[in-house]
Design a protein around this motif. Structure first.
Motif, PDB file in Angstrom:
ATOM      1  N   TYR A   1       7.626  -8.852  -8.040  1.00  0.00           N
ATOM      2  CA  TYR A   1       7.339  -8.467  -9.309  1.00  0.00           C
ATOM      3  C   TYR A   1       6.847  -7.026 -10.086  1.00  0.00           C
ATOM      4  CZ  TYR A   1       5.061  -8.398 -14.107  1.00  0.00           C
ATOM      5  OH  TYR A   1       4.587  -8.346 -15.256  1.00  0.00           O
ATOM      6  N   LEU A   2       6.003  -6.624  -9.257  1.00  0.00           N
ATOM      7  CA  LEU A   2       5.833  -5.181  -9.568  1.00  0.00           C
ATOM      8  C   LEU A   2       6.701  -4.115  -9.574  1.00  0.00           C
ATOM      9  CD1 LEU A   2       1.913  -5.089  -7.909  1.00  0.00           C
ATOM     10  CD2 LEU A   2       2.716  -5.321 -10.585  1.00  0.00           C
ATOM     11  N   SER A   3       7.762  -4.363  -8.446  1.00  0.00           N
ATOM     12  CA  SER A   3       8.750  -3.582  -8.298  1.00  0.00           C
ATOM     13  C   SER A   3       9.829  -3.608  -9.078  1.00  0.00           C
ATOM     14  CB  SER A   3       9.487  -3.735  -7.072  1.00  0.00           C
ATOM     15  OG  SER A   3       9.996  -5.095  -6.951  1.00  0.00           O
ATOM     16  N   GLY A   4       9.736  -4.450 -10.366  1.00  0.00           N
ATOM     17  CA  GLY A   4      10.532  -4.601 -11.570  1.00  0.00           C
ATOM     18  C   GLY A   4      11.902  -5.589 -10.914  1.00  0.00           C
ATOM     19  N   ASN A   5      11.778  -6.212  -9.720  1.00  0.00           N
ATOM     20  CA  ASN A   5      12.964  -6.868  -9.351  1.00  0.00           C
ATOM     21  C   ASN A   5      12.831  -8.350  -9.815  1.00  0.00           C
ATOM     22  OD1 ASN A   5      14.669  -5.322  -7.574  1.00  0.00           O
ATOM     23  ND2 ASN A   5      12.600  -4.858  -6.463  1.00  0.00           N
ATOM     24  N   LEU A   6      11.860  -8.915 -10.242  1.00  0.00           N
ATOM     25  CA  LEU A   6      11.588 -10.121 -10.765  1.00  0.00           C
ATOM     26  C   LEU A   6      12.301 -10.451 -11.883  1.00  0.00           C
ATOM     27  CD1 LEU A   6      10.352 -13.005  -9.941  1.00  0.00           C
ATOM     28  CD2 LEU A   6       8.551 -12.273 -11.691  1.00  0.00           C
ATOM     29  N   ASP A   7      13.332 -11.630 -11.971  1.00  0.00           N
ATOM     30  CA  ASP A   7      14.006 -11.730 -13.324  1.00  0.00           C
ATOM     31  C   ASP A   7      15.190 -10.642 -13.471  1.00  0.00           C
ATOM     32  OD1 ASP A   7      14.680 -13.591 -14.979  1.00  0.00           O
ATOM     33  OD2 ASP A   7      13.113 -13.199 -16.642  1.00  0.00           O
ATOM     34  N   LYS A   8      15.587  -9.969 -12.583  1.00  0.00           N
ATOM     35  CA  LYS A   8      16.474  -8.966 -12.789  1.00  0.00           C
ATOM     36  C   LYS A   8      17.788  -9.213 -12.112  1.00  0.00           C
ATOM     37  CE  LYS A   8      16.992  -4.411 -10.970  1.00  0.00           C
ATOM     38  NZ  LYS A   8      16.277  -3.129 -10.304  1.00  0.00           N
TER      39      LYS A   8
ATOM     40  N   ALA B   1       0.694  -1.323   0.007  1.00  0.00           N
ATOM     41  CA  ALA B   1      -0.105   0.006  -0.014  1.00  0.00           C
ATOM     42  C   ALA B   1       1.007   1.283  -0.087  1.00  0.00           C
ATOM     43  CB  ALA B   1      -0.831  -0.084   1.281  1.00  0.00           C
ATOM     44  N   VAL B   2       1.896   1.194   0.886  1.00  0.00           N
ATOM     45  CA  VAL B   2       2.633   2.574   0.750  1.00  0.00           C
ATOM     46  C   VAL B   2       3.448   2.744  -0.505  1.00  0.00           C
ATOM     47  CG1 VAL B   2       4.989   3.361   1.999  1.00  0.00           C
ATOM     48  CG2 VAL B   2       3.136   2.352   3.414  1.00  0.00           C
ATOM     49  N   LEU B   3       3.858   1.448  -0.948  1.00  0.00           N
ATOM     50  CA  LEU B   3       4.900   1.661  -2.224  1.00  0.00           C
ATOM     51  C   LEU B   3       3.877   2.021  -3.406  1.00  0.00           C
ATOM     52  CD1 LEU B   3       6.473  -2.119  -2.046  1.00  0.00           C
ATOM     53  CD2 LEU B   3       7.736   0.242  -2.142  1.00  0.00           C
ATOM     54  N   HIS B   4       2.605   1.674  -3.445  1.00  0.00           N
ATOM     55  CA  HIS B   4       1.833   1.939  -4.669  1.00  0.00           C
ATOM     56  C   HIS B   4       1.041   3.518  -4.368  1.00  0.00           C
ATOM     57  CE1 HIS B   4      -0.359   1.875  -8.357  1.00  0.00           C
ATOM     58  NE2 HIS B   4      -1.536   1.974  -7.696  1.00  0.00           N
ATOM     59  N   PHE B   5       0.459   3.378  -3.122  1.00  0.00           N
ATOM     60  CA  PHE B   5      -0.420   4.755  -2.955  1.00  0.00           C
ATOM     61  C   PHE B   5       0.372   5.902  -2.736  1.00  0.00           C
ATOM     62  CE2 PHE B   5      -3.114   0.922  -2.925  1.00  0.00           C
ATOM     63  CZ  PHE B   5      -4.028   1.277  -4.001  1.00  0.00           C
ATOM     64  N   GLU B   6       1.422   5.497  -1.894  1.00  0.00           N
ATOM     65  CA  GLU B   6       2.277   6.799  -1.382  1.00  0.00           C
ATOM     66  C   GLU B   6       3.407   7.197  -1.985  1.00  0.00           C
ATOM     67  OE1 GLU B   6       2.775   6.489   3.021  1.00  0.00           O
ATOM     68  OE2 GLU B   6       0.744   5.549   3.236  1.00  0.00           O
ATOM     69  N   LEU B   7       4.092   5.913  -2.528  1.00  0.00           N
ATOM     70  CA  LEU B   7       5.472   6.455  -3.436  1.00  0.00           C
ATOM     71  C   LEU B   7       5.372   6.565  -4.517  1.00  0.00           C
ATOM     72  CD1 LEU B   7       7.870   4.312  -0.723  1.00  0.00           C
ATOM     73  CD2 LEU B   7       7.125   6.752  -0.385  1.00  0.00           C
ATOM     74  N   ASN B   8       4.126   6.138  -5.144  1.00  0.00           N
ATOM     75  CA  ASN B   8       3.636   6.226  -6.738  1.00  0.00           C
ATOM     76  C   ASN B   8       4.562   5.138  -7.247  1.00  0.00           C
ATOM     77  OD1 ASN B   8       2.054   8.166  -6.364  1.00  0.00           O
ATOM     78  ND2 ASN B   8       3.715   9.675  -6.208  1.00  0.00           N
ATOM     79  N   PHE B   9       4.769   3.865  -6.657  1.00  0.00           N
ATOM     80  CA  PHE B   9       5.403   2.676  -7.279  1.00  0.00           C
ATOM     81  C   PHE B   9       4.832   2.451  -8.762  1.00  0.00           C
ATOM     82  CE2 PHE B   9       4.825  -2.028  -6.528  1.00  0.00           C
ATOM     83  CZ  PHE B   9       5.915  -2.306  -6.422  1.00  0.00           C
ATOM     84  N   SER B  10       5.671   2.545  -9.713  1.00  0.00           N
ATOM     85  CA  SER B  10       4.910   2.271 -11.158  1.00  0.00           C
ATOM     86  C   SER B  10       4.955   1.016 -11.519  1.00  0.00           C
ATOM     87  CB  SER B  10       5.805   3.182 -12.133  1.00  0.00           C
ATOM     88  OG  SER B  10       5.504   2.885 -13.397  1.00  0.00           O
ATOM     89  N   VAL B  11       3.611   0.569 -11.966  1.00  0.00           N
ATOM     90  CA  VAL B  11       3.777  -1.075 -12.362  1.00  0.00           C
ATOM     91  C   VAL B  11       3.645  -1.135 -13.839  1.00  0.00           C
ATOM     92  CG1 VAL B  11       2.434  -1.641 -10.339  1.00  0.00           C
ATOM     93  CG2 VAL B  11       1.202  -1.098 -12.336  1.00  0.00           C
TER      94      VAL B  11
ATOM     95  N   LYS C   1      13.804   2.296  -2.737  1.00  0.00           N
ATOM     96  CA  LYS C   1      15.191   3.269  -3.340  1.00  0.00           C
ATOM     97  C   LYS C   1      16.419   2.306  -3.587  1.00  0.00           C
ATOM     98  CE  LYS C   1      14.702   7.369  -0.541  1.00  0.00           C
ATOM     99  NZ  LYS C   1      14.691   7.929   0.785  1.00  0.00           N
ATOM    100  N   ALA C   2      16.369   1.051  -3.171  1.00  0.00           N
ATOM    101  CA  ALA C   2      17.450   0.165  -3.315  1.00  0.00           C
ATOM    102  C   ALA C   2      17.530  -0.265  -4.708  1.00  0.00           C
ATOM    103  CB  ALA C   2      17.263  -1.249  -2.672  1.00  0.00           C
ATOM    104  N   ASP C   3      19.030  -0.392  -5.341  1.00  0.00           N
ATOM    105  CA  ASP C   3      19.064  -0.684  -6.411  1.00  0.00           C
ATOM    106  C   ASP C   3      19.122  -2.357  -6.661  1.00  0.00           C
ATOM    107  OD1 ASP C   3      19.663  -1.029  -9.343  1.00  0.00           O
ATOM    108  OD2 ASP C   3      21.853  -0.314  -9.085  1.00  0.00           O
ATOM    109  N   GLY C   4      18.101  -2.926  -6.401  1.00  0.00           N
ATOM    110  CA  GLY C   4      17.897  -4.183  -6.519  1.00  0.00           C
ATOM    111  C   GLY C   4      17.625  -4.747  -5.069  1.00  0.00           C
ATOM    112  N   ALA C   5      16.269  -5.378  -5.064  1.00  0.00           N
ATOM    113  CA  ALA C   5      15.845  -5.728  -3.777  1.00  0.00           C
ATOM    114  C   ALA C   5      14.964  -7.005  -3.781  1.00  0.00           C
ATOM    115  CB  ALA C   5      14.967  -4.816  -3.080  1.00  0.00           C
ATOM    116  N   ALA C   6      14.909  -7.816  -2.741  1.00  0.00           N
ATOM    117  CA  ALA C   6      14.187  -8.866  -2.690  1.00  0.00           C
ATOM    118  C   ALA C   6      13.589  -9.227  -1.352  1.00  0.00           C
ATOM    119  CB  ALA C   6      15.143 -10.123  -3.083  1.00  0.00           C
ATOM    120  N   LEU C   7      12.550  -9.638  -1.541  1.00  0.00           N
ATOM    121  CA  LEU C   7      11.753 -10.282  -0.146  1.00  0.00           C
ATOM    122  C   LEU C   7      11.657 -11.749   0.069  1.00  0.00           C
ATOM    123  CD1 LEU C   7       8.427  -7.876  -0.557  1.00  0.00           C
ATOM    124  CD2 LEU C   7      11.019  -7.369   0.580  1.00  0.00           C
TER     125      LEU C   7
END
Ligand code: SF4
Length: 729
Positions: A324-331, A239-249, A294-300
């Protein structure tokens, strides 16, 4: 007397550490393990192994091992011949099948089975070849949610993106304690070192756990979390990533469907709402989400501490969605999807078949990774359906000990036939088996880490020949089940390798020479057609061969067969249960009373589930303990070393107390797998620990609805000081 060093690998956990085994041969065919060392030449583990791997000799030479086929006669196990065992078991199973139908036969496959490629290629089909739907497996004890969610999102159970440890800058580890028990559903060596190097290169590690674990005390920022509430934390982060930090999908949206449903599910879970549920301050949730973004490459990453709680599937779905939505999958620097030494992704789609129309008779549980959940089994045995289970085959498993269910004794006593195939006579077999058939241990069989190929942090391949000849009359499981299959009566024609090999071998055994077809021949074929190394090459390098690194981008653009489903209906349908849980807490209707504490698990480096306590070469503590916060101890007048009675309704256990500030207030922890007093295994029965499953509720009402995962963590229990001597109930 000659001595030689043989290369192999440990098959206790996913790490699969390389081992160098020094074997002495006395000139009369008797082999003795002198020493097992971590293999310095292994291309990935490079001299790393834990105590469980280096003490496998204590299991191989254990005088309490079962070495001959045993039959219970007048209540006592007595040695019989293999021929008698196979024929009698087959006659009884066959009569049950003829009278009640094939579904009256069931098979439970325990944890060690997953690390035996012959079981994956062959033995797992035993009950299905006989026409029964009733295959059960131990993965429903601690990771069914991961298999189910992977199946729903990616179309196959074995896709579990692996953090690119060498490059990530942010790593969040929820409900796992890698320092003690490595990582589950990831094959990675020395994960502590990996996490420490993230910090060393300026990155961030966050450990989320109700206990300041051994891992949390060595690396990263630790956040205490209320047991069972991890899904809320992940939803709030999204919720924070998308609705507050404008996490682009938008940039990754083309590979997936359902992003809007996932985001809509997260919207109501603001950090402020989630704070009182999880116990994590809203400001911390926001800060962690920002650091992640902010991290240049992250994993949960999450593990059994989340899986075994009430919302394991929802948590894994949200976690995968964020990755996935953060663009970290397969990266590179995010998460990668290993290919492995052969196309296991493609093979798994042939081997793992879940027919949605095949469900359990009583509560309609579906198969996950081809198997029903184990805590549904007692009800299937006691079912009033005419073809309910009457004969149970158990391989490498101790289900009565390892899972909670008050109906286990009644169910097991009602069986007409129970057969255990194992290396020990465990608690389940001791009480309920009619026959126990001796299996080989991992050093007595060849192997290949097939199931771990898609989980390898660093890709490699290793084929291990048998380090030792099988002692006494121990046999490999695929052979035992193949012989049973033919004796019970299987179809003449089948595409299943177990039946094909068994039929060919039945002919070969009548011919001169000792030629047999084995699953190793099948492996040779699989590697020859599409493998990255041939069996010949692997035989020439017994320490293993390093393979080219994972190729970022290859999964989404080449290997993914259909868009990722970010809104699996099965998971979405469980969201009202999550909301109801929160509303009950918010309105003061918690299932937890003012005096109760929430019980969580805790692993030990020296044991593995229920089958390491008799290892002659490991010195175990005398008991498992109940760990408790000082304030909770003080209100109960408990001191270190006191005995505490832990109860849930009329069930209770008694454990020695250890007081620690490492646990959050309101939570107690105790290790599972203890309580061997009913066993005849001489070392483990002397240990005074207790089985925590006695105070954990089991059965249909305590299974996670999405996957059938047994909910075994976070149940409220009462804890009082024991002032008199009582026997546990
Ligand atoms: S970490 Fe320990 S238990 Fe796991 S594979 Fe390595 S030696 Fe075996």
């Amino acid at each position: 007397m000659t001595s030689s060093i043989k290369k192999t690998y440990c098959r206790v956990c996913e790490a699969s550490c390389g081992l160098a085994v020094e074997v002495e041969e006395d000139g009369h065919g008797n082999e003795t393990i002198r020493r097992i060392k971590p293999d310095d030449e292994h291309p990935i583990s490079r001299g790393y192994a834990c105590i469980k791997g280096t003490t496998l000799g204590g299991i191989h030479h254990d005088p309490d091992r079962v070495n001959y086929p045993m039959k219970r006669i007048n209540g006592v196990f007595q040695r019989i011949s293999w021929e008698q065992a196979i024929q009698e078991i087959a006659d009884r199973a066959s009569a049950i099948k003829t009278r009640y139908g094939a579904n009256a036969l069931g098979h439970y496959s325990g944890n060690p089975s997953h690390a035996n490629f012959k079981n994956i290629l062959c033995t797992g089909d035993f009950i299905k070849i006989l026409g029964s739907r009733n295959l059960y497996a131990s993965h429903s004890i601690d990771l069914n949610n991961k298999f189910q969610v992977a199946s729903d999102m990616y179309g196959v159970e074995i896709v579990h993106p692996i953090p690119d440890f060498e490059h990530i800058q942010f790593f969040m580890c929820i409900g796992a304690n890698p320092v003690v028990s490595q990582m589950s559903v990831i094959s990675v060596i020395n994960p502590l070192e990996k996490m420490q190097s993230i910090e060393a290169r300026g990155g961030k590690v966050v450990i989320v756990d109700p206990r300041r674990s051994e891992t949390a005390s060595k690396v990263g920022e630790h956040l205490f979390i209320q047991p069972g509430t991890d899904a809320f934390l992940l939803l709030a982060m999204l919720a924070v990533l998308h609705f507050e930090l404008n996490f682009s999908v938008s940039k990754v949206d083309k590979f997936a469907d359902g992003a809007q449903e996932l985001l809509a599910a997260a919207k109501q879970w603001t950090p402020e709402r989630v704070e009182p549920i999880t116990g994590i301050a809203a400001a911390d949730i926001r800060r962690i989400a920002e650091e992640y973004q902010k991290a240049d490459g992250a994993a949960l990453y999450m593990s059994t501490g989340v899986n075994m709680g009430p919302f394991g599937s929802i948590a894994y779905w949200v976690l995968q969605g964020i990755n996935y939505l953060s663009g970290n999958l397969d990266k590179r620097g995010g998460l990668l999807i290993p290919e492995g030494a052969l196309d296991w992704l493609g093979l798994a789609q042939q081997i793992i078949v879940n027919d949605p129309d095949i469900v359990t008779a009583e509560h309609g549980w579906q198969q996950v990774a081809g198997c029903f959940p184990i805590t549904a089994l007692p009800e299937e045995i006691l079912s009033a359906q005419p073809d309910h289970i009457r004969a149970l085959f158990i391989s490498a498993g101790n289900p009565v000990h390892s899972t909670p269910h008050s109906d286990w004794p009644k169910a097991m006593e009602s069986l007409d036939l129970c057969v255990s195939v194992d290396i020990y006579i465990n608690e389940t077999a001791e009480r309920y088996a009619d026959y126990v058939l001796p299996a080989t241990d991992m050093l007595e069989r060849s192997d290949f880490p097939l199931s771990h190929l898609p989980l390898q942090s660093e890709p490699y391949a290793q084929y291990s020949t048998a380090v030792l000849r099988a002692k006494f009359e121990r046999r490999e499981e695929w052979q035992i089940f193949g012989d049973l299959l033919l004796a019970i009566g299987a179809p003449l024609v089948s595409t299943k390798p177990l039946l094909i090999l068994s039929r060919i071998n039945a002919v070969l055994k009548r011919l001169p020479g000792n030629m047999l077809l084995t699953p190793d021949h099948l492996l040779k074929l699989l590697l020859a057609f599409g493998g990255k190394a041939s069996l010949k090459q692997l035989r020439a390098k017994p320490e293993g061969i390093k393979l080219p690194p994972h190729e970022p981008g290859s999964f989404l653009t080449k290997r993914l067969k259909r868009p990722i489903n970010l809104a699996p209906s099965r998971v979405l349908s469980d969201l009202p249960r999550l909301t109801a849980y929160a509303e009950n807490l918010e309105q003061g209707r918690s299932a937890k009373s003012a005096s109760s504490l929430l019980l969580i698990g805790r692993r030990s480096r020296k044991s593995h589930n229920s089958w390491m306590h008799n290892n002659q070469d490991i010195k175990q503590p005398d008991s498992n303990y109940v760990y408790i916060h000082p304030e909770d101890a003080a209100t109960r007048q408990l001191s270190d070393g006191d005995r505490a009675k832990i109860s849930n309704g009329d069930k209770f256990i008694v454990l020695p107390v250890s007081i620690t500030t490492d646990l959050m207030k309101g939570v107690i922890a105790a290790s599972h797998g203890w309580g061997h007093q009913d066993s005849k295994n001489r070392k483990s029965r002397r240990l005074s620990g207790e089985n925590v499953n006695r105070v954990i509720p089991g059965g249909n009402a305590h299974m996670e609805p999405v996957s059938g995962q047994a909910i075994m963590l976070g149940h409220p229990v009462e804890v009082v000081k024991l002032v008199e001597s009582v026997a546990s109930s």
